[in-house]
Design an enzyme around this catalytic site. Structure first.
Site, PDB file in Angstrom:
ATOM      1  N   GLU A  59      -4.353  -0.693 -11.886  1.00  0.00           N
ATOM      2  CA  GLU A  59      -3.966  -0.329 -10.514  1.00  0.00           C
ATOM      3  C   GLU A  59      -4.933  -0.844  -9.455  1.00  0.00           C
ATOM      4  O   GLU A  59      -6.152  -0.653  -9.559  1.00  0.00           O
ATOM      5  CB  GLU A  59      -3.852   1.211 -10.401  1.00  0.00           C
ATOM      6  CG  GLU A  59      -3.216   1.638  -9.091  1.00  0.00           C
ATOM      7  CD  GLU A  59      -3.103   3.156  -8.938  1.00  0.00           C
ATOM      8  OE1 GLU A  59      -3.303   3.891  -9.922  1.00  0.00           O
ATOM      9  OE2 GLU A  59      -2.816   3.593  -7.814  1.00  0.00           O
ATOM     10  N   LYS A  62      -4.737  13.681 -10.443  1.00  0.00           N
ATOM     11  CA  LYS A  62      -4.453  12.287 -10.823  1.00  0.00           C
ATOM     12  C   LYS A  62      -5.501  11.382 -10.175  1.00  0.00           C
ATOM     13  O   LYS A  62      -5.991  10.431 -10.784  1.00  0.00           O
ATOM     14  CB  LYS A  62      -3.040  11.900 -10.377  1.00  0.00           C
ATOM     15  CG  LYS A  62      -2.531  10.602 -10.976  1.00  0.00           C
ATOM     16  CD  LYS A  62      -2.986   9.361 -10.222  1.00  0.00           C
ATOM     17  CE  LYS A  62      -2.451   8.076 -10.854  1.00  0.00           C
ATOM     18  NZ  LYS A  62      -2.900   6.862 -10.134  1.00  0.00           N
ATOM     19  N   ASP A  69     -10.065   8.179 -26.548  1.00  0.00           N
ATOM     20  CA  ASP A  69      -8.713   8.725 -26.571  1.00  0.00           C
ATOM     21  C   ASP A  69      -8.429   9.402 -25.224  1.00  0.00           C
ATOM     22  O   ASP A  69      -8.742  10.568 -25.012  1.00  0.00           O
ATOM     23  CB  ASP A  69      -8.624   9.737 -27.731  1.00  0.00           C
ATOM     24  CG  ASP A  69      -7.234  10.320 -27.878  1.00  0.00           C
ATOM     25  OD1 ASP A  69      -6.413  10.172 -26.952  1.00  0.00           O
ATOM     26  OD2 ASP A  69      -6.974  10.929 -28.930  1.00  0.00           O
ATOM     27  N   HIS A 129      -5.060   0.960   0.343  1.00  0.00           N
ATOM     28  CA  HIS A 129      -4.415   0.661  -0.932  1.00  0.00           C
ATOM     29  C   HIS A 129      -3.480  -0.537  -0.797  1.00  0.00           C
ATOM     30  O   HIS A 129      -3.536  -1.478  -1.587  1.00  0.00           O
ATOM     31  CB  HIS A 129      -3.642   1.893  -1.418  1.00  0.00           C
ATOM     32  CG  HIS A 129      -2.934   1.674  -2.712  1.00  0.00           C
ATOM     33  ND1 HIS A 129      -3.602   1.611  -3.908  1.00  0.00           N
ATOM     34  CD2 HIS A 129      -1.630   1.459  -2.988  1.00  0.00           C
ATOM     35  CE1 HIS A 129      -2.735   1.387  -4.876  1.00  0.00           C
ATOM     36  NE2 HIS A 129      -1.533   1.298  -4.345  1.00  0.00           N
TER      37      HIS A 129
HETATM   38  N1  COA Z   1     -13.133  -5.181  -4.233  1.00  0.00           N
HETATM   39  C1  COA Z   1     -14.170  -4.448  -4.633  1.00  0.00           C
HETATM   40  N2  COA Z   1     -14.832  -3.599  -3.835  1.00  0.00           N
HETATM   41  C2  COA Z   1     -14.388  -3.480  -2.595  1.00  0.00           C
HETATM   42  C3  COA Z   1     -13.283  -4.205  -2.096  1.00  0.00           C
HETATM   43  C4  COA Z   1     -12.649  -5.106  -2.989  1.00  0.00           C
HETATM   44  N3  COA Z   1     -11.619  -5.850  -2.603  1.00  0.00           N
HETATM   45  N4  COA Z   1     -13.074  -3.868  -0.813  1.00  0.00           N
HETATM   46  C5  COA Z   1     -14.016  -2.952  -0.502  1.00  0.00           C
HETATM   47  N5  COA Z   1     -14.809  -2.703  -1.569  1.00  0.00           N
HETATM   48  C6  COA Z   1     -15.941  -1.786  -1.667  1.00  0.00           C
HETATM   49  C7  COA Z   1     -17.230  -2.543  -1.693  1.00  0.00           C
HETATM   50  O1  COA Z   1     -18.180  -1.791  -2.389  1.00  0.00           O
HETATM   51  C8  COA Z   1     -17.577  -2.654  -0.248  1.00  0.00           C
HETATM   52  O2  COA Z   1     -18.949  -2.849  -0.017  1.00  0.00           O
HETATM   53  P1  COA Z   1     -19.609  -4.317  -0.129  1.00  0.00           P
HETATM   54  O3  COA Z   1     -18.705  -5.245   0.609  1.00  0.00           O
HETATM   55  O4  COA Z   1     -20.954  -4.193   0.447  1.00  0.00           O
HETATM   56  O5  COA Z   1     -19.651  -4.635  -1.588  1.00  0.00           O
HETATM   57  C9  COA Z   1     -17.142  -1.304   0.263  1.00  0.00           C
HETATM   58  O6  COA Z   1     -15.955  -1.018  -0.462  1.00  0.00           O
HETATM   59  C10 COA Z   1     -16.851  -1.243   1.742  1.00  0.00           C
HETATM   60  O7  COA Z   1     -16.092  -2.386   2.053  1.00  0.00           O
HETATM   61  P2  COA Z   1     -15.122  -2.453   3.301  1.00  0.00           P
HETATM   62  O8  COA Z   1     -14.559  -3.825   3.423  1.00  0.00           O
HETATM   63  O9  COA Z   1     -15.819  -1.862   4.480  1.00  0.00           O
HETATM   64  O10 COA Z   1     -13.974  -1.528   2.754  1.00  0.00           O
HETATM   65  P3  COA Z   1     -12.986  -0.690   3.612  1.00  0.00           P
HETATM   66  O11 COA Z   1     -13.731   0.282   4.424  1.00  0.00           O
HETATM   67  O12 COA Z   1     -12.033  -1.603   4.290  1.00  0.00           O
HETATM   68  O13 COA Z   1     -12.254   0.123   2.473  1.00  0.00           O
HETATM   69  C11 COA Z   1     -10.985   0.583   0.584  1.00  0.00           C
HETATM   70  C12 COA Z   1     -11.313  -0.448   1.629  1.00  0.00           C
HETATM   71  C13 COA Z   1      -9.792   0.117  -0.252  1.00  0.00           C
HETATM   72  C14 COA Z   1     -12.182   0.745  -0.309  1.00  0.00           C
HETATM   73  C15 COA Z   1     -10.664   1.922   1.345  1.00  0.00           C
HETATM   74  O14 COA Z   1      -9.607   1.708   2.216  1.00  0.00           O
HETATM   75  C16 COA Z   1     -10.343   3.047   0.421  1.00  0.00           C
HETATM   76  O15 COA Z   1     -11.199   3.576  -0.241  1.00  0.00           O
HETATM   77  N6  COA Z   1      -9.069   3.491   0.401  1.00  0.00           N
HETATM   78  C17 COA Z   1      -8.615   4.512  -0.496  1.00  0.00           C
HETATM   79  C18 COA Z   1      -7.856   3.857  -1.612  1.00  0.00           C
HETATM   80  C19 COA Z   1      -7.788   4.751  -2.814  1.00  0.00           C
HETATM   81  O16 COA Z   1      -8.257   5.864  -2.863  1.00  0.00           O
HETATM   82  N7  COA Z   1      -7.143   4.201  -3.836  1.00  0.00           N
HETATM   83  C20 COA Z   1      -6.982   4.939  -5.067  1.00  0.00           C
HETATM   84  C21 COA Z   1      -5.627   4.754  -5.640  1.00  0.00           C
HETATM   85  S1  COA Z   1      -4.322   5.046  -4.490  1.00  0.00           S
END
Ligand code: COA
Length: 430
Positions: free
Chosen positions: A86, A264, A280, A377
């Site tokens: 996911e 979840k 498991d 997401h």
């Molecule tokens: N891959 C890996 N890590 C990522 C990433 C990616 N594409 N995008 C963000 N991150 C992580 C990194 O650790 C990043 O820090 P770094 O760039 O110094 O390594 C940190 O998040 C902050 O990055 P940023 O670009 O500021 O992220 P954001 O504030 O735009 O957040 C999400 C993006 C997706 C992390 C955020 O929107 C989120 O947490 N959403 C919730 C999604 C969720 O809970 N999903 C679970 C299943 S529904």
């Protein structure tokens, strides 16, 4: 290596090319080129090995494996391997761990208890009291006999520790059943096979002592004698976020429809670690959900409280995992996952999984209580939609970018929208 060195390795980690990401991981975890090949999928699970794991093997099923970054658990910096299909789970948990690190938040963990449970059921008991008395009188002997069935476990310091007796009214109203709980320390194994053998091995003796017929002999996945606990503490955050996260927990406490999704989200952080380590996950899932429902109403397995200054989150639930036994030591990638985390034993693994579950939950609640989950997401999910729409490697970056604009503008994207945009891209580039 130092904390500074760890943080240096994380710079731009998700933006650098795959080979460099692997090279940095190798540096921190001391992985050799052959191990990096295994992580790439080369000999990750040879068919000859897979043939020994399950039946009717016709292939192997690849699943992406990433690492969660920025984690410091109990004062130790650690990369956490997560095998999951996911989008946004690893980004979200890493982003939240980064936030915790920046805010000087703390993640601490422990395990509570070390006993798994095997059940020996006597479905119909005439005189429960006298059956229990006879069994109590022979308890020491039964424990010794149980231990004689698992000498290897006893040699490692584990084994049967106690027998508990539970009298349950039969649901059909025809008297009582007696359930004997065999409490066993499985050391670093998950323990299912060990405890099942002990229970079946004790059956004849129990029948002889009680003069009753034994029914089922099987472990219980509600392993409440062996719980994993994780705590997150963070100060100086925006009160709106803190109260929002607390309020989200209230919702889950009041409503099983919400609690199911809340949990979840916790399992989003736990299952990928269980898969990566060959554990498991069905057993852990069953245990966590049963534990969540132990009061009679299904509850969240985490709790978040904000007092205006400090946000404190706690996770407490059974996490019966193993670092020996099952396929944990036989699956090449599972072995590597333990090496990546520097995990020495089952407790260490359960503690990391508990921490990841709690931090994953924090990330989801933080998003839900502020901007909502869709934005982050779906931005990452755009890559999947772009592929599903049929974009070639060359077309992918442009289509992802276009989808990102559409998401910002229209607040939603879909496969059909991705296909439409791809057609426009193609018509303008040909
Ligand atoms: N891959 C890996 N890590 C990522 C990433 C990616 N594409 N995008 C963000 N991150 C992580 C990194 O650790 C990043 O820090 P770094 O760039 O110094 O390594 C940190 O998040 C902050 O990055 P940023 O670009 O500021 O992220 P954001 O504030 O735009 O957040 C999400 C993006 C997706 C992390 C955020 O929107 C989120 O947490 N959403 C919730 C999604 C969720 O809970 N999903 C679970 C299943 S529904």
């Amino acid at each position: 290596m130092s904390k500074e060195r760890f943080e240096e390795l994380l710079t731009e980690f998700h933006r650098i090319p795959f080979e460099e990401r692997q090279a940095r991981l190798a540096k921190w975890c001391d992985l050799d080129p052959q191990e990096l090949q295994i992580l790439k999928g080369v000999n990750a699970l040879p068919v000859e090995t897979a043939e020994h794991f399950i039946e009717n093997v016709v292939g192997v099923f690849p699943i992406p494996m990433g690492v969660a970054t920025y984690f410091n658990i109990d004062g130790r910096d650690v990369f956490i391997p997560m095998a999951v299909e996911e989008t946004s789970i690893i980004a979200a948990v890493s982003s939240t761990a980064k936030w915790l690190r920046k805010m000087n938040g703390k993640i601490t963990t422990e395990t509570r208890g070390n006993l798994i449970i095997g059940q020996i059921q006597i479905p119909r008991v005439g005189d429960v009291e006298s059956a229990v008395q006879s069994l109590m009188a022979r308890k020491i002997e039964l424990i010794e006999q149980g231990n004689s069935i698992v000498p290897g476990l006893v040699a490692r310091g584990g084994g049967v520790r106690d027998l508990l007796f539970r009298c349950l009214p039969r649901e059909d109203g025809t008297g009582s059943m007696l359930v004997i709980h065999v409490m066993c320390d499985p050391c670093d194994a998950m323990g299912a096979n060990l405890i099942n053998q002990v229970c079946e091995g004790l059956k004849p003796e129990i029948e002889a002592i009680t003069n009753e017929k034994v029914g089922l002999c099987i472990l219980s996945n509600l392993v409440d004698g062996k719980l994993a606990y994780a705590k997150v503490e963070i100060e100086g955050i925006d009160p709106e976020v803190g109260y929002g996260i607390q309020e989200a927990t209230q919702f889950a406490k009041s409503d099983p429809y919400r609690a199911a999704t809340h949990n979840k989200g916790v399992l989003n952080g736990i299952d990928p670690i269980l898969i990566a380590t060959g554990n498991d996950w069905r057993a852990v899932e069953a245990g966590i959900h049963a534990y969540a429902a132990r009061s009679g109403s299904y509850q969240p397995v985490t709790d978040w409280k904000f007092d205006g200054k400090k946000l404190v989150g706690e996770f407490l639930a059974p996490l019966a995992v193993g670092t020996v036994g099952g396929v944990t030591m036989l699956h090449p990638t599972a072995r590597l996952s333990l090496k990546i985390m520097g995990v020495q034993n089952a407790d260490g693994l359960a503690r990391i999984a508990a921490a990841a579950g709690l931090v994953q939950n924090l990330g989801a609640l933080k998003a839900l209580a502020t901007v909502g989950i869709v934005k982050g997401h779906m931005r990452l999910h755009a890559a999947n939609l772009a592929m599903a729409a049929g974009a070639s490697e060359d077309e992918l970056p442009r289509l992802k970018e276009e989808l990102s604009f559409v998401l910002t503008r229209e607040k939603r994207i879909s496969l059909s929208r991705a296909k439409e945009i791809l057609e426009v891209i193609r018509s303008t580039t040909h």
